[in-house]
Design an enzyme around this catalytic site. Structure first.
Site, PDB file in Angstrom:
ATOM      1  N   LYS A   1       0.773  -1.299   0.066  1.00  0.00           N
ATOM      2  CA  LYS A   1       0.204   0.057  -0.059  1.00  0.00           C
ATOM      3  C   LYS A   1       1.019   1.159   0.139  1.00  0.00           C
ATOM      4  O   LYS A   1       0.225   2.528  -0.228  1.00  0.00           O
ATOM      5  CB  LYS A   1      -0.889   0.063   1.270  1.00  0.00           C
ATOM      6  CG  LYS A   1      -2.081   1.018   1.512  1.00  0.00           C
ATOM      7  CD  LYS A   1      -2.947   0.683   2.632  1.00  0.00           C
ATOM      8  CE  LYS A   1      -3.551   1.832   2.878  1.00  0.00           C
ATOM      9  NZ  LYS A   1      -4.482   1.773   4.179  1.00  0.00           N
TER      10      LYS A   1
ATOM     11  N   ASP B   1      -3.929  -2.298  -1.122  1.00  0.00           N
ATOM     12  CA  ASP B   1      -4.151  -2.707  -0.064  1.00  0.00           C
ATOM     13  C   ASP B   1      -4.508  -4.031   0.387  1.00  0.00           C
ATOM     14  O   ASP B   1      -5.493  -4.802  -0.386  1.00  0.00           O
ATOM     15  CB  ASP B   1      -5.477  -1.751   0.586  1.00  0.00           C
ATOM     16  CG  ASP B   1      -5.622  -1.715   1.843  1.00  0.00           C
ATOM     17  OD1 ASP B   1      -5.385  -2.898   2.633  1.00  0.00           O
ATOM     18  OD2 ASP B   1      -6.442  -1.083   2.622  1.00  0.00           O
TER      19      ASP B   1
ATOM     20  N   THR C   1       5.271 -12.273  15.050  1.00  0.00           N
ATOM     21  CA  THR C   1       6.330 -11.659  16.006  1.00  0.00           C
ATOM     22  C   THR C   1       6.209 -12.456  17.474  1.00  0.00           C
ATOM     23  O   THR C   1       5.277 -12.945  17.913  1.00  0.00           O
ATOM     24  CB  THR C   1       5.663 -10.236  16.047  1.00  0.00           C
ATOM     25  OG1 THR C   1       6.562  -9.595  17.269  1.00  0.00           O
ATOM     26  CG2 THR C   1       4.328 -10.021  16.571  1.00  0.00           C
ATOM     27  N   ASP C   2       7.594 -12.215  17.856  1.00  0.00           N
ATOM     28  CA  ASP C   2       7.359 -12.826  19.360  1.00  0.00           C
ATOM     29  C   ASP C   2       6.642 -11.980  20.327  1.00  0.00           C
ATOM     30  O   ASP C   2       6.171 -12.559  21.365  1.00  0.00           O
ATOM     31  CB  ASP C   2       9.081 -12.659  19.926  1.00  0.00           C
ATOM     32  CG  ASP C   2       9.603 -11.280  19.912  1.00  0.00           C
ATOM     33  OD1 ASP C   2       9.012 -10.141  19.622  1.00  0.00           O
ATOM     34  OD2 ASP C   2      10.870 -11.115  20.263  1.00  0.00           O
ATOM     35  N   GLU C   3       6.100 -10.771  19.813  1.00  0.00           N
ATOM     36  CA  GLU C   3       5.311 -10.051  20.836  1.00  0.00           C
ATOM     37  C   GLU C   3       4.019 -10.537  21.312  1.00  0.00           C
ATOM     38  O   GLU C   3       3.226 -10.384  21.935  1.00  0.00           O
ATOM     39  CB  GLU C   3       4.985  -8.644  20.317  1.00  0.00           C
ATOM     40  CG  GLU C   3       6.314  -7.880  20.111  1.00  0.00           C
ATOM     41  CD  GLU C   3       6.204  -6.310  19.953  1.00  0.00           C
ATOM     42  OE1 GLU C   3       5.130  -5.819  20.462  1.00  0.00           O
ATOM     43  OE2 GLU C   3       7.339  -5.623  19.969  1.00  0.00           O
TER      44      GLU C   3
ATOM     45  N   TYR D   1      -1.012  -3.608  18.695  1.00  0.00           N
ATOM     46  CA  TYR D   1      -0.460  -4.311  17.941  1.00  0.00           C
ATOM     47  C   TYR D   1      -0.126  -5.774  18.013  1.00  0.00           C
ATOM     48  O   TYR D   1      -0.518  -6.429  16.935  1.00  0.00           O
ATOM     49  CB  TYR D   1       1.097  -3.590  17.662  1.00  0.00           C
ATOM     50  CG  TYR D   1       2.107  -4.198  16.998  1.00  0.00           C
ATOM     51  CD1 TYR D   1       1.991  -4.556  15.507  1.00  0.00           C
ATOM     52  CD2 TYR D   1       3.025  -5.273  17.570  1.00  0.00           C
ATOM     53  CE1 TYR D   1       2.786  -5.450  14.879  1.00  0.00           C
ATOM     54  CE2 TYR D   1       3.788  -5.781  16.950  1.00  0.00           C
ATOM     55  CZ  TYR D   1       3.923  -5.924  15.494  1.00  0.00           C
ATOM     56  OH  TYR D   1       4.748  -6.683  14.980  1.00  0.00           O
TER      57      TYR D   1
ATOM     58  N   ALA E   1      -1.918  -7.677  19.768  1.00  0.00           N
ATOM     59  CA  ALA E   1      -3.265  -8.437  19.781  1.00  0.00           C
ATOM     60  C   ALA E   1      -3.526  -8.709  18.174  1.00  0.00           C
ATOM     61  O   ALA E   1      -4.099  -9.553  18.158  1.00  0.00           O
ATOM     62  CB  ALA E   1      -4.120  -7.721  20.590  1.00  0.00           C
TER      63      ALA E   1
ATOM     64  N   LYS F   1      11.676   3.296  14.756  1.00  0.00           N
ATOM     65  CA  LYS F   1      12.223   2.317  15.613  1.00  0.00           C
ATOM     66  C   LYS F   1      13.451   2.454  16.326  1.00  0.00           C
ATOM     67  O   LYS F   1      14.078   3.239  16.096  1.00  0.00           O
ATOM     68  CB  LYS F   1      12.425   0.750  14.644  1.00  0.00           C
ATOM     69  CG  LYS F   1      11.000   0.374  13.864  1.00  0.00           C
ATOM     70  CD  LYS F   1      10.035  -0.079  14.735  1.00  0.00           C
ATOM     71  CE  LYS F   1       8.968  -0.969  14.121  1.00  0.00           C
ATOM     72  NZ  LYS F   1       8.099  -0.271  12.953  1.00  0.00           N
ATOM     73  N   LEU F   2      13.471   1.665  17.676  1.00  0.00           N
ATOM     74  CA  LEU F   2      14.708   2.306  18.514  1.00  0.00           C
ATOM     75  C   LEU F   2      16.014   2.429  17.980  1.00  0.00           C
ATOM     76  O   LEU F   2      16.601   3.564  18.186  1.00  0.00           O
ATOM     77  CB  LEU F   2      14.955   0.980  19.430  1.00  0.00           C
ATOM     78  CG  LEU F   2      15.947   1.354  20.386  1.00  0.00           C
ATOM     79  CD1 LEU F   2      15.499   2.405  21.569  1.00  0.00           C
ATOM     80  CD2 LEU F   2      16.561   0.087  21.398  1.00  0.00           C
TER      81      LEU F   2
ATOM     82  N   ASN G   1      17.797  -2.101  26.508  1.00  0.00           N
ATOM     83  CA  ASN G   1      17.510  -0.899  25.646  1.00  0.00           C
ATOM     84  C   ASN G   1      18.732   0.287  25.930  1.00  0.00           C
ATOM     85  O   ASN G   1      19.654   0.753  25.102  1.00  0.00           O
ATOM     86  CB  ASN G   1      16.451  -0.188  25.942  1.00  0.00           C
ATOM     87  CG  ASN G   1      15.259  -1.210  25.412  1.00  0.00           C
ATOM     88  OD1 ASN G   1      15.476  -1.867  24.509  1.00  0.00           O
ATOM     89  ND2 ASN G   1      14.333  -0.799  25.689  1.00  0.00           N
TER      90      ASN G   1
END
Ligand code: NAD
Ligand code: DAU
Length: 327
Positions: free
Chosen positions: A29, A51, A116-118, A140, A142, A179-180, A239
């Site tokens: 997209k 999309d 993802t591991d999340e 995210y 979920a 992102k970090l 971090n």
């Protein structure tokens, strides 16, 4: 391939075209995170702008048929999902549904969902296995967990040859600077403050993006339908250590590190056990110390890639998220 103009997707396409001589069609997209520039060195790749939640776009991308669908397309940033979850539900939920239906309609032989591991939530000690319970913390994660369950239902109900790869935190070239790691690298190069959430002791399991791409390639070629494969990085780090290393590598001054308000519902630690994908012959090749140095050098050398990003909508996002202007 869906989401191939984003960070991990474009790195995966590069590996597939250069090392496997695959013919690749990308459906993307081109949201803020997807950029034509990420595929600029790969003119042989066909890009369909559309999309994944739109059936007509899915049909157009599949065209006369494809051997496999690999779905990277997603809304991916946790902080954005906390501020505005709606696009996460639509793209990650409805979008995955439309792709699964497209795979069924066109009798696509293989479907790989990039996850993802999340979805496992946070773990204080030890590592998640593929059998760990699904306990997502953010909108995210979920929405990604819901997509995974839908993928598994299409395997069980319709016999779709679908499998899932769950990666840990990726880093490397072409990552959008929300992102970090790229955020800290670019801020450090500009002398901007480095905003560390909470006490900075949250631990992430870092995976060089090409290692993830090769792991996904292994699952695509040798993985069993209906299965989940964790693909975790070889190293973990809090971090604050990552940020301090970036300060050293960029030659910035440590005084620009600033502790800021923590992310709501912030997961403390991720750690992925990857024995199952290792049994298929995959091994991470790049350790974090080496990969981080390569990544910092890539950002140093590719100002043409990030200057337009850092001067566009990203500035507005940054001000909303961090309550201060960049630069
Ligand atoms: P990214 O945000 O860099 O790229 C996402 C891509 O998807 C972009 O090209 C964007 O344009 C496209 N996209 C978004 N919505 C779309 C839609 N509705 N239709 C078509 N295209 C759409 O993301 P990334 O970091 O490369 O992540 C890729 C995938 O890997 C995601 O599914 C993410 O959940 C997963 N993942 C990411 C990480 C990580 O550390 N970044 C780790 C594990 C898994
Ligand atoms: O674990 C895989 C996940 O990794 C992917 O599924 C997600 O798509 C990806 O965004 C990433 O999620 P994280 O939330 O772990 O990544 P992020 O780069 O946003 O943050 C990494 C850690 O750094 C996290 O503990 C929050 C912290 N952080 C992040 C930012 C952007 C800060 O301290 N300051 C910041 O400004």
């Amino acid at each position: 391939m869906c989401g191939g103009a984003g960070f991990i997707g474009s790195n995966f396409v590069r590996i597939r075209v250069r090392e496997e001589a695959d013919e690749v069609v990308v459906l993307d997209k081109l949201t803020y995170a997807g950029r034509r520039e990420n595929l600029a060195d790969l003119p042989e790749v066909s890009l369909v702008v559309g999309d994944i939640a739109d059936q007509a776009a899915v049909d157009e991308a599949i065209g006369d048929g494809v051997d496999a669908i690999v779905n990277f397309a997603a809304e991916t940033h946790v902080d954005r999902s906390i501020a505005q979850p709606d696009a996460f539900v639509t793209t990650n939920g409805q979008g995955t549904y439309q792709l699964l239906e497209g795979a069924r309609r066109h009798q696509v032989a293989r479907y790989v969902q990039i996850s993802t591991d999340e979805v496992y939530g946070s773990i204080e000690e030890g590592s998640f296995t593929e059998e760990s319970p699904i306990v997502p913390s953010s909108p995210y994660s979920a929405s990604k967990a819901g997509a995974d369950l839908l993928v598994q239902s299409y395997f069980h109900t319709y016999g779709l040859e679908a499998l899932i790869c769950r990666g840990s935190n990726n880093y490397g070239p072409y990552q959008y600077p929300e992102k970090l790691i790229p955020l800290m690298v670019l801020n450090a190069l500009h002398g901007d403050p480095l905003p560390v959430y909470g006490d900075g002791m949250q631990v992430r399991n870092w995976l060089y993006v090409e290692d993830f791409g090769r792991g996904i390639g292994h699952a695509l070629a040798h993985g069993h339908a209906g299965e989940v494969y964790n693909v975790g990085g070889p190293d973990e780090a809090p971090n604050i250590e990552v940020v301090k290393r970036i300060v050293e590598l960029t030659g910035a001054d440590e005084s620009i590190i600033e502790y800021v308000t923590d992310r709501p519902g912030h997961d403390r630690r991720y750690s992925l056990g990857s024995e199952k994908i290792r049994a298929l012959g995959w091994e991470a090749r790049v350790h974090f110390a080496e990969g981080l140095e390569k990544t910092v050098n890539w950002y140093r050398e590719n100002t043409d890639w990030w200057e337009p990003v850092r001067s566009g909508d990203y500035r507005e996002y940054y001000e909303r998220q961090y309550g201060r202007k960049l630069g």
